[in-house]
Design a protein around this motif. Sequence first.
Motif: not given
Lengths: 206, 364
Positions: B127, B131, B133, B267, B269-270, B283
């Motif tokens: 990413g 964003n 990860y 994960s 959130y974006r 994410r």
Amino acid sequence: MTDLTALELGAEALAPDDPAWAAAPPVTVPLVPVPVDAQRNAYVRAAWRDRPYGATPSASVSVATHGDRLLMRLEWDGSGPIAGEFPDACAVLFPQGDGPADPVTMGDHTSPVLVWQWRDRLPIQKGMPAVRHLVSTGPGMFRPAPDGASLDAASSVDGIRWSVVLTGPRSALGDRGRVAVAVWNGANEERAGIGAVSSEWSAVQA
Amino acid sequence: MTQQGAAGQLAMVFDLNKCMGCQTCSVACKVLWTREEGEEHQWWMSVNTQPGLGTPKAWEDMGGGWRDDTPVPGHQPTRAEFGGGWDFNYQEVLFGGRGRDAHLQPVDRGDGTTRWGMNWDEDQGGGTYPNSYYFYLPRLCNHCTRPVCVSACPSGAMYKRHEDGIVLRDESVCQGARFCMEACPYKKISFNYVRGVSQHCIACFPRLEEGVAPACARQCPGRLVFVGDAADPAGPIHRLVHEWKVALPLHEEYGTGPNIFYVPPLSPYRLHDDFSVDEETPRIPPEYLESLFGPRVHAALDTLRDEMATVRSGGTSELLDTLIVYRWHDLFGPYTVDPAGLDRSPERVAVQLGRTRAGATEGE
Ligand code: SF4
Ligand code: SF4
């Protein structure tokens, strides 16, 4: 069948360039690849079906005895000193009991074959034995031989040309006095049942 | 296809939501089993940052495993692809009078081993900001139900132990042919160049036999590694894998029937371009997790999210209680013995070391 005549030496000439070997004329033993369909292992068949191997056409073989010791000198063109993951190697095969009809499968479960195998070693591998004493029941189906026969080997290499002397008890010849030889090309990742072996047994006239 | 019957099957579950990538498991294994010459580069347990190329480098592209009951040819990972096992220039820096102008670094032997190593791509992840990860993936031999490594060994040095299904090797029989290394799709077999034999995780069998959990599991400070028999219906592994279905094998499509399972990572959130939260999109891309853990990963993550929502709204969740692990020993099934109380005399250690090399086949 290729006959090999064993010369009785006055001393155990382990060095490949020992002058004593001059009196034992080398005999050319033709080699063939161990057939891919003879490999008893589905992985090995799948991995090597479309890959050439066992292309070494022949080995030059000289035989000598010294008392109860048998000496075999093998010379062939390999890939030279170990440079990749696998070493050049060679072996002498002795059929046990009645033995299989031909040596190309390196024995089977009912007719095992005794193997003296020499492999080139890295400097860090000097703790490994120079030659291994094995029982083979098929292509690469090697297990340690149960008895601790005293084996030894010495080697020299000139470019890609190997000269290796293997020595061990003469009793390995048994009553039938037959041998075969095998070589593995390390640069082609040959090992176990992936190699070149005599197309027929040779009779040793001691 | 080889599917050897086992009376039991040792299995493990790693809860990836709790793994912090500390490598305590890797080091616990290393100091126990791979400290000798020829073992410097070996990490039977390794933890990598995902997404990443892993250990050995790009192992997921190396083939192996089974397809339609036929073994798939694989690549034998090289010493350079494993990397690591470095010698450092201590002599030059500390004793050679060059302490001011030379810096401590691995000695380059020209064999490529200084250009990769276990967890080389640590924390690079995937990413792009904001964003980015990543998560950690501990990997060891899966002690597979259909161990293609065993099938690929021509000399019969490898076998699956009947009583607990762990996969072992008798080094006195191993010829160093390394077909096992090619065939294993997880690339969890290493070669000992000094002794000329292949080696891999022995599931700490000398510990298991004395009721002690494997070192990677017992030493994990995250307390996230469950150990037990996969078939024990009362054990947490069976419940996590078969009942709640939140623990999944890695790359099941490799066909070997792995017995190491993973609770996939949830994960955050974006973020939108304006940094507001996109509550619809996790994410970690779900398709990336699917590429590792298969299509069942979505249901597993849904189950985890649903159970968390239940607890948040005042309810209870046996699943979350299990994953929280209130009592440390609950992780270890029948393997709760403290190793500190065992006989660790040099004589006993020598016997056990011999058994590890003989693949447990040597009598005591
Ligand atoms: S992970 Fe690899 S080495 Fe371990 S049992 Fe499975 S195939 Fe064999
Ligand atoms: S010890 Fe536990 S937390 Fe640390 S890397 Fe290993 S599995 Fe993850």
